[in-house]
Design a protein around this motif. Structure first.
Motif, mmCIF file in Angstrom:
data_model
loop_
_atom_site.group_PDB
_atom_site.id
_atom_site.type_symbol
_atom_site.label_atom_id
_atom_site.label_comp_id
_atom_site.label_asym_id
_atom_site.label_seq_id
_atom_site.Cartn_x
_atom_site.Cartn_y
_atom_site.Cartn_z
ATOM 1 N N THR A 176 0.798 -1.228 0.000
ATOM 2 C CA THR A 176 0.000 0.000 0.000
ATOM 3 C C THR A 176 0.832 1.280 0.000
ATOM 4 O O THR A 176 0.526 2.214 -0.732
ATOM 5 C CB THR A 176 -0.921 0.023 1.236
ATOM 6 O OG1 THR A 176 -0.111 -0.072 2.427
ATOM 7 C CG2 THR A 176 -1.884 -1.148 1.220
ATOM 8 N N GLN A 216 -3.376 -4.917 -5.898
ATOM 9 C CA GLN A 216 -3.227 -4.368 -4.552
ATOM 10 C C GLN A 216 -4.195 -5.039 -3.585
ATOM 11 O O GLN A 216 -3.823 -5.399 -2.454
ATOM 12 C CB GLN A 216 -3.458 -2.858 -4.574
ATOM 13 C CG GLN A 216 -2.878 -2.116 -3.386
ATOM 14 C CD GLN A 216 -2.979 -0.620 -3.527
ATOM 15 O OE1 GLN A 216 -4.055 -0.066 -3.666
ATOM 16 N NE2 GLN A 216 -1.838 0.061 -3.483
ATOM 17 N N PHE A 233 -2.792 -7.352 -0.570
ATOM 18 C CA PHE A 233 -3.044 -6.818 0.772
ATOM 19 C C PHE A 233 -3.871 -7.798 1.593
ATOM 20 O O PHE A 233 -3.535 -8.085 2.749
ATOM 21 C CB PHE A 233 -3.750 -5.464 0.695
ATOM 22 C CG PHE A 233 -4.009 -4.861 2.044
ATOM 23 C CD1 PHE A 233 -2.980 -4.283 2.772
ATOM 24 C CD2 PHE A 233 -5.282 -4.896 2.609
ATOM 25 C CE1 PHE A 233 -3.209 -3.733 4.035
ATOM 26 C CE2 PHE A 233 -5.520 -4.356 3.872
ATOM 27 C CZ PHE A 233 -4.474 -3.775 4.573
ATOM 28 N N PHE A 260 -5.618 3.537 -0.626
ATOM 29 C CA PHE A 260 -5.275 2.329 -1.390
ATOM 30 C C PHE A 260 -6.578 1.617 -1.738
ATOM 31 O O PHE A 260 -7.652 1.980 -1.250
ATOM 32 C CB PHE A 260 -4.328 1.413 -0.601
ATOM 33 C CG PHE A 260 -4.930 0.804 0.635
ATOM 34 C CD1 PHE A 260 -5.484 -0.466 0.616
ATOM 35 C CD2 PHE A 260 -4.930 1.502 1.841
ATOM 36 C CE1 PHE A 260 -6.032 -1.035 1.757
ATOM 37 C CE2 PHE A 260 -5.469 0.943 2.993
ATOM 38 C CZ PHE A 260 -6.029 -0.321 2.945
#
Length: 306
Positions: free
Chosen positions: A75, A98, A102, A176
């Motif tokens: 992030t 992402q 994550f 993010f």
């Protein structure tokens, strides 16, 4: 995925509007990111290079440090780059990646923290069976299960999220790509398709939390029955860093996702996201090295000889 042709990029929430504040945020997060890399890197080096740390407790700590590096690296670099170059854009594929990484690192870290609670429980409550219950093979299998289940869980959520039809624009109210913020862009009927996965996630997380709490209730009962003050001190020194890390992890996530909707705002959501995605990876090495004398001594040797 049906959204690729309609949405090619997302717009992330900016930390600041003025150029001076953007550069200030870049410098601040660069410092935090480098501190997290340094702290976790030192723990990785200490555990990998010193044979007396090749024990189950430090093996799981090594896994935790790897996951912390992965989590913060997913992030923060993109957020810093956006602040530096005065942009908000992230590609559709970049946003999906992402989310995938994550959630993968985040879920795997929670699993590792749960396994570490089990390791502490066996070490203190069942010391005579420790070698058979938490041997090298069992440690490898538990770590592989944590990483593997984290990836499957992440792939499921990412696939479900990005298969939804997005009809509320492409502005993500977060720094993010976060699943709840992306779900806000979906059509109302499509949002319900993710509800089952969210209920399953909450149930799984709650089950792990209950396991950790029950483990520590048993641990503290066993510690308080120890006749030796030195033994109690050693047991607390072994358990308190892990308990502090779990508390930091769980409290920041709970406040971020369970706060009342009436106090929710983009600014507050961003602060909460920073707390649960940036703070734990940066503070975990410090927490573990403060009370663990063995790790602290090894880290001093490692710093002095480099």
């Amino acid at each position: 995925m049906s959204n690729v042709s309609s949405i090619t990029e997302f717009l992330l929430l900016a930390f600041a509007d003025t150029r001076e504040l953007q550069l200030l945020h870049f410098a601040l997060f660069l410092g935090i990111y480098l501190a997290a890399l340094l702290g976790n890197g030192l723990i990785l080096s200490a555990v990998a290079c010193h044979h007396h740390l090749h024990t189950p407790m430090y093996f799981f700590l090594l896994n935790l440090a790897l996951l912390d590096v992965g989590c913060i690296s997913t992030t923060l670099p993109k957020a810093m780059a956006n602040s530096l170059w005065d942009t908000r854009a992230i590609s559709y594929q970049g946003c999906a990646a992402q989310v995938l990484f994550f959630v993968f690192f985040f879920a795997s870290e929670y699993s590792i923290l749960t396994i570490m609670a089990y390791d502490r429980y066996v070490a203190i409550c069942k010391p005579l069976h420790y070698g058979s219950l938490v041997g090298s093979r069992a440690c490898a299998q538990m770590a592989a299960a944590a990483w593997g289940s984290g990836f499957l869980y992440s792939a499921l959520h990412t696939a479900n999220t990005f298969s939804l039809h997005l009809c509320q624009g492409n502005a993500v109210d977060q720094f993010f790509c976060e699943i709840p913020q992306i779900l806000k862009l979906s059509c109302s009927d499509a949002y319900l398709r993710q509800f089952g996965a969210l209920v399953f996630s909450f149930s799984l997380a709650f089950g792990c939390f209950v396991f950790i709490v029950v483990s520590y209730v048993q641990i503290f009962r066993a510690v308080l029955r120890m006749p030796s003050e030195q033994g109690r001190h050693k047991a607390f020194s072994m358990c308190l860093p892990h308990l502090a890390v779990v508390s930091l992890f769980v409290s920041t996530v709970m406040f971020a996702y369970l706060k009342p909707p009436s106090i929710s705002s983009p600014s507050l959501d961003m602060v909460m996201a920073v707390l649960y995605s940036v703070l734990p990876p940066a503070l975990n090495p410090l927490i573990y090295s403060m009370r663990n004398q063995e790790l602290k001594a090894t880290l001093k040797k490692l710093i002095l000889f480099t």
